[in-house]
Design an enzyme around this catalytic site. Structure first.
Site, PDB file in Angstrom:
ATOM      1  N   CYS A 153       0.758  -1.035  -0.061  1.00  0.00           N
ATOM      2  CA  CYS A 153      -0.129   0.392  -0.188  1.00  0.00           C
ATOM      3  C   CYS A 153       0.869   0.908  -0.502  1.00  0.00           C
ATOM      4  O   CYS A 153       0.030   2.440  -0.189  1.00  0.00           O
ATOM      5  CB  CYS A 153      -0.500   0.349   1.475  1.00  0.00           C
ATOM      6  SG  CYS A 153      -2.132  -1.290   1.168  1.00  0.00           S
ATOM      7  N   HIS A 198      -2.756   8.019   6.831  1.00  0.00           N
ATOM      8  CA  HIS A 198      -2.608   6.767   5.872  1.00  0.00           C
ATOM      9  C   HIS A 198      -3.914   6.028   6.324  1.00  0.00           C
ATOM     10  O   HIS A 198      -4.776   5.601   5.129  1.00  0.00           O
ATOM     11  CB  HIS A 198      -1.773   5.744   6.086  1.00  0.00           C
ATOM     12  CG  HIS A 198      -1.575   4.637   5.558  1.00  0.00           C
ATOM     13  ND1 HIS A 198      -1.538   3.881   4.306  1.00  0.00           N
ATOM     14  CD2 HIS A 198      -2.296   3.113   6.135  1.00  0.00           C
ATOM     15  CE1 HIS A 198      -1.327   2.934   3.791  1.00  0.00           C
ATOM     16  NE2 HIS A 198      -2.057   2.255   5.060  1.00  0.00           N
ATOM     17  N   GLU A 247      -0.328   5.250  13.548  1.00  0.00           N
ATOM     18  CA  GLU A 247      -0.216   7.304  12.877  1.00  0.00           C
ATOM     19  C   GLU A 247      -0.543   7.833  13.567  1.00  0.00           C
ATOM     20  O   GLU A 247       0.407   8.880  13.842  1.00  0.00           O
ATOM     21  CB  GLU A 247      -1.355   6.827  11.795  1.00  0.00           C
ATOM     22  CG  GLU A 247      -0.751   7.754  11.139  1.00  0.00           C
ATOM     23  CD  GLU A 247      -1.188   7.941   9.435  1.00  0.00           C
ATOM     24  OE1 GLU A 247      -1.452   8.945   8.332  1.00  0.00           O
ATOM     25  OE2 GLU A 247      -2.344   7.458   9.540  1.00  0.00           O
ATOM     26  N   LYS A 304      -9.813   8.055   2.605  1.00  0.00           N
ATOM     27  CA  LYS A 304      -9.836   6.992   2.307  1.00  0.00           C
ATOM     28  C   LYS A 304     -11.164   6.433   2.872  1.00  0.00           C
ATOM     29  O   LYS A 304     -12.028   5.298   2.813  1.00  0.00           O
ATOM     30  CB  LYS A 304      -8.915   5.844   3.072  1.00  0.00           C
ATOM     31  CG  LYS A 304      -7.733   5.391   2.274  1.00  0.00           C
ATOM     32  CD  LYS A 304      -6.908   4.225   2.942  1.00  0.00           C
ATOM     33  CE  LYS A 304      -5.161   4.026   2.162  1.00  0.00           C
ATOM     34  NZ  LYS A 304      -4.914   5.185   2.976  1.00  0.00           N
ATOM     35  N   HIS A 308      -9.951   2.140   0.185  1.00  0.00           N
ATOM     36  CA  HIS A 308      -8.451   2.422   0.430  1.00  0.00           C
ATOM     37  C   HIS A 308      -8.107   1.326  -1.015  1.00  0.00           C
ATOM     38  O   HIS A 308      -8.022   0.199  -1.224  1.00  0.00           O
ATOM     39  CB  HIS A 308      -7.929   1.108   2.083  1.00  0.00           C
ATOM     40  CG  HIS A 308      -6.095   1.030   1.804  1.00  0.00           C
ATOM     41  ND1 HIS A 308      -5.453   1.629   0.508  1.00  0.00           N
ATOM     42  CD2 HIS A 308      -5.404   0.373   2.962  1.00  0.00           C
ATOM     43  CE1 HIS A 308      -4.260   0.950   1.039  1.00  0.00           C
ATOM     44  NE2 HIS A 308      -4.346   0.527   2.180  1.00  0.00           N
ATOM     45  N   PHE A 361       1.762  -3.255   3.892  1.00  0.00           N
ATOM     46  CA  PHE A 361       1.825  -4.291   4.284  1.00  0.00           C
ATOM     47  C   PHE A 361       3.124  -5.407   4.367  1.00  0.00           C
ATOM     48  O   PHE A 361       4.439  -4.716   3.245  1.00  0.00           O
ATOM     49  CB  PHE A 361       1.552  -5.410   4.022  1.00  0.00           C
ATOM     50  CG  PHE A 361      -0.342  -6.023   4.335  1.00  0.00           C
ATOM     51  CD1 PHE A 361      -0.440  -4.993   4.821  1.00  0.00           C
ATOM     52  CD2 PHE A 361      -0.870  -6.692   3.709  1.00  0.00           C
ATOM     53  CE1 PHE A 361      -2.169  -4.581   6.066  1.00  0.00           C
ATOM     54  CE2 PHE A 361      -2.373  -6.482   4.235  1.00  0.00           C
ATOM     55  CZ  PHE A 361      -3.096  -5.679   5.224  1.00  0.00           C
TER      56      PHE A 361
END
Length: 414
Positions: free
Chosen positions: A164, A304, A315, A336, A341, A400
């Site tokens: 991502c 994010h 975050e 998002k 996403h 990831f």
């Protein structure tokens, strides 16, 4: 920062919120959700039955039938988006030096639809049932390859893959290619097409996806106490980056400047964020250092912000550690909440949102923030866009494997 200055002279977007940049931006500012029930495949046995989809997409609206059958949707999306970005840049394809234009377009997964369909064909029909275009349709570098072929761009051409964080990594590497003189322009960003049965099933089996099937448009709710996972999205977003000298020489429109990035690793877990946020802090600090700015210079961060229980808190805490008391003065958001996403395209789409926030002086909201999580106590620009003059904005994107990126955008001034 050393090297040539790098600006953005063209953009393209193909997203669940809008199929071009204008519609994408208007949708974000209006707080429009692009998340809806999945209708193009059977979801009866899937625990999650919705996604951020490209609405009413028919490849034959963009490609002839033969070409469409030879391009996985992940490549189709990139080619479609490249058309807008190249046109928006205003370059003359008949006279521009194509040896000096690179293409760096990433995808986190690649041709998922092709892999799924050809696996079934192999099982049902044997080896003779496998499409001769299977491998070229599948491999992650093909969006960049097909776009370079379409325009004849012969500069640096590749695909950085980092889940991502992919879109942002490709933008950062394109920035380097220009500032260090390997290219004069680079078409860069990310593309992804994971909304297919195997994609939804795979993320569902991880228990990563929201299961708010009764109201999908409210399922992506970053920083909200009632969030229950992320929403899968798809699409592409591309930038034409260009050296400032080149842009000024041809009188190009300039959206803004990219002035730094930070790359790092969590080195912690394949999917879970580092609860201490060490890697994320390192990415943000490195980006600020490269840009030559102080934490208090930043007015906006497109986070994010995946709408996952652990990720949003990690975050948030990282931003507090990097920015201190100034963290409470920054307009944060997670787009998002509207797009879902977009995986390998997420960092590019959200970088575009941050860039356009600078360009238009408007910060899109984080929608669906109804019951704030007490552990997420910053200003996430809840539910309604806010006007604000912005000089510096950041975009965070994490993948990831523990891959972290932060990009720094600046309002353009000669």
């Amino acid at each position: 920062m050393t090297g040539r200055r790098v600006v953005v002279t063209g953009v393209g977007a193909f997203t669940p919120v809008g199929k071009n940049t204008s519609d994408f931006w208007d949708g974000l500012v209006a707080g429009k959700s692009g998340v809806r029930q999945i209708t193009h495949f059977d979801t009866s046995d899937l625990p999650t039955k919705f996604a951020g989809q490209i609405e009413n997409y028919n490849p034959e609206d963009y490609f002839d039938r033969k070409e469409a059958r030879r391009l996985d949707p992940v490549t189709q999306y990139a080619v479609i988006t490249s058309d807008e970005a190249v046109k928006d840049s205003g370059i003359d394809l008949d006279t521009v030096n194509k040896d000096r234009i690179g293409v760096m377009i990433g995808t986190g997964i690649g041709g998922m639809t092709t892999f799924y369909e050809q696996s079934i064909s192999l099982h049902e029909h044997g080896a003779r049932g496998v499409n001769p275009f299977f491998i070229p349709m599948l491999i992650p570098d093909m969006p960049a390859g097909q776009v370079s072929i379409k325009y004849g761009f012969r500069g640096p051409n590749f695909c950085a893959v980092s889940a991502c964080a992919t879109g942002s990594h490709n933008i950062g590497l394109a920035f380097d290619s220009i500032r260090f003189g390997q290219s004069d322009m680079v078409l860069c960003g990310g593309t992804e097409a994971p909304v297919w049965r195997i994609g939804v099933a795979g993320f569902s089996s991880m228990k990563a996806l929201s299961r708010r099937n009764d109201e999908p448009e409210r399922a992506s709710r970053p920083f909200d106490k009632d969030r229950d996972g992320f929403v899968l999205g798809e699409g592409a977003t591309l930038f034409m980056l260009e050296s400032l000298d080149s842009a000024l020489d041809r009188g190009a429109k300039i959206y803004g400047e990219i002035v730094g990035y930070g790359f790092s690793a969590d080195a912690h877990h394949i999917t879970a964020p580092d609860p201490e946020g060490n890697g994320v802090q390192l990415a943000m600090n490195n980006a600020l250092d490269m840009a030559g700015i102080k934490p208090e210079d930043v007015e906006h961060i497109n986070m994010h912000g995946t709408s996952t229980p652990l990720g949003d808190i990690a975050e948030t805490n990282s931003i507090k550690k990097v920015f201190g008391d100034h963290a409470y003065k920054i307009n944060l958001n997670s787009t998002k909440s509207m797009t879902g996403h977009m995986l390998g395209a997420a960092g590019a789409a959200e970088s575009l949102a941050a860039l356009l926030a600078i360009y238009h002086g408007v910060i899109p909201p984080t929608i669906n923030q109804d019951t704030p999580d007490p552990e997420c106590d910053l200003n996430y620009t809840p539910n309604k866009a806010v006007k604000r003059d912005i000089t510096y904005a950041l975009n965070n994107a994490f993948g990831f494997g523990g891959h972290n990126t932060t990009l720094v955008f600046k309002k353009f001034k000669k």
